[in-house]
Motif scaffolding. Sequence first.
Motif, PDB file in Angstrom:
ATOM      1  N   GLN A  59       0.839  -1.211   0.000  1.00 13.33           N
ATOM      2  CA  GLN A  59       0.000   0.000   0.000  1.00 13.33           C
ATOM      3  C   GLN A  59       0.866   1.250   0.000  1.00 13.33           C
ATOM      4  N   ASP A  60       2.089   1.119  -0.548  1.00 10.26           N
ATOM      5  CA  ASP A  60       3.035   2.239  -0.451  1.00 10.26           C
ATOM      6  C   ASP A  60       2.609   3.449  -1.262  1.00 10.26           C
ATOM      7  N   TYR A  61       2.426   3.280  -2.585  1.00  8.12           N
ATOM      8  CA  TYR A  61       2.115   4.501  -3.331  1.00  8.12           C
ATOM      9  C   TYR A  61       0.703   4.995  -3.069  1.00  8.12           C
ATOM     10  N   GLY A  62      -0.207   4.091  -2.722  1.00 14.04           N
ATOM     11  CA  GLY A  62      -1.549   4.532  -2.348  1.00 14.04           C
ATOM     12  C   GLY A  62      -1.521   5.411  -1.112  1.00 14.04           C
ATOM     13  N   ALA A  63      -0.717   4.996  -0.135  1.00  9.51           N
ATOM     14  CA  ALA A  63      -0.608   5.788   1.102  1.00  9.51           C
ATOM     15  C   ALA A  63       0.079   7.121   0.823  1.00  9.51           C
ATOM     16  N   LEU A  64       1.134   7.091   0.037  1.00  7.72           N
ATOM     17  CA  LEU A  64       1.955   8.296  -0.143  1.00  7.72           C
ATOM     18  C   LEU A  64       1.336   9.319  -1.092  1.00  7.72           C
ATOM     19  N   LEU A  65       0.537   8.836  -2.055  1.00  2.09           N
ATOM     20  CA  LEU A  65       0.028   9.780  -3.061  1.00  2.09           C
ATOM     21  C   LEU A  65      -1.007  10.748  -2.495  1.00  2.09           C
ATOM     22  N   GLY A  66      -1.506  10.475  -1.308  1.00  4.40           N
ATOM     23  CA  GLY A  66      -2.391  11.445  -0.660  1.00  4.40           C
ATOM     24  C   GLY A  66      -1.635  12.640  -0.107  1.00  4.40           C
TER      25      GLY A  66
END
Lengths: 273, 302
Positions: free
Chosen positions: B115-122
């Motif tokens: 869930q790395d880029y999902g978490a970070l893109l916010g």
Amino acid sequence: MADPGNRVSTPDLRQEVAVKELHRRVRLRLLRMHYESGVGHLGGNLSALDLLLTLHHRVMRKDDLFILSKGHAAGALYVTLWSLGRLSEEDLLQFHRDHTRLVGHPQADAIPEILLATGSLGHGLGLSAGLGIGKRLRGEPGRIFCLMSDGEWNEGSTWESLIFLVHHRLVSVIPIIDLNGLQGFGTTAEVADLGCLADKLRGFGLEVREVDGHDPEAIRCALQVEELTRPFAVVARTIKGHGVSFMENRMEWHYLPMSAEQYAQAVAEAKRL
Amino acid sequence: MRSVLATALVGLSKDKDFAFLTGDLGFMALEPVRAAAGERFINAGVAEQNMISVAAGMARLGFRPWVYSIAPFLYARAFEQVRNDVCFHKLPVFLVGNGGGYAYGVMGATHHALQDYGALLGLPNLRVYVPAFAADVPVAAERIVRAGGPAYFRLGRDETPKNAVLPAYAPWRRLLAGRGPALVIVGPLAGGILAAAMDRPDQIRPALWVLSELPLLPDEIPPALLDDIQRSGHLVVVEEHVIEGGVGQALAHALLLCGAAPKRFSHRYALGYPSGFYGSQNYHRKECGLDPQSIIALIEKT
């Protein structure tokens, strides 16, 4: 290194009066700003104010940097900057209101004096360490003063930063701890008792000076440091809500705004201080 | 990919603003960076929160620090430091997360980055780079430096097929033309699927696209991809990331905004650990239908 400890040099009497008057004037402005904006959080601002004023008026030099790790003392920082002429009267009127730059915790890119935003505890010492190591790599002069709360020593990240600071012998980074003994929902002794924080820091290899955080001359003397060989911190014993009797050492003044009557009493007492 | 990055960083270390911090990882990979960067290589110890704050402080003075760890120890452990210290200030701190998706395999879920880029893109101002092939890594690294803002670099295992002729790195690339469905893949998964798809007959071969930079913005979707979607009527998105905050959701949203929604939409993504058993990266991919055979079967069922 000479250790001035808490030694109070013999200050010029006129200067002592001037310092006292400055602190009184800024304390009154802080109370007015919080009252007019209907904002609480006064306790930790009043405990930090003498430290902030002494640091900015009498200790820091051109190349020095400042990080307010206890971001909830933003009000005290803003009135300190006002006292230096870096914020205007109009700026202070915007404190905590809509469409403001003077937020309850120092905001990124709000005003040039705020180098790095803070507010969540446990970030400031690491940010300061980054500034310190950056300056060292660049061969740039200047120290980094980091004003911290005692509560934020609950944060694991603070201890990570302390280990880093000592390991890299970052003597240019100087933590100043506002040891007012009260945190979010209890005394520091009740919530997560660290015993003697100064001794804990010494155990990690720091040189520590303990000082009365409401004695400007003692603070100034404790911060007279040159050519350190190992990291150094100042633990300042302070009083939450300092200078306003009904606020002193009272939990609720971490949060509450003042009523008109309370404000009048606070002003009367602060004038006498 | 990690050793390719190390070589690229040795080159970048000549810049006076270069710095490198590691969370005590990189044995048998980062030694050349340490040798090249000297005192600007800092082993910050097993203390990722402090490491990110230190990097932010250095960046505030003009450094462009790279910060390395196993992916979850950066994006999950030190999330608030990334948000407050790096992103709020738009600082050029470049996070290198090794082991995107299930890359750490049987090392277990603590080491996976699902869930790395999902978490970070916010987070504000942050850009994500997901190289698909080892050859992408040096080019993407240079783009990260040039962009000069917060970045997350998701590294995986190189799975470039032998004899593959790859187009030059770009955020969007078409690796294969075909008259089958439009297939959008994120990250090194593209290698195995490319190898399986390249010899399929033109009639059923997917138009295979790789997406390597996020956020996905509607006006950056290549017109040729829109044509491929329009022509086949079927879009398939494949990523080694959970559904939430993934590219499948972002691309569906973007196509709706563009008025270019496909007639049929399929999404293959990381399901976590549905059986409760653990294994290699390929074991987990298979469980999620992310392996090349499953993807080819999905496409050819059309």
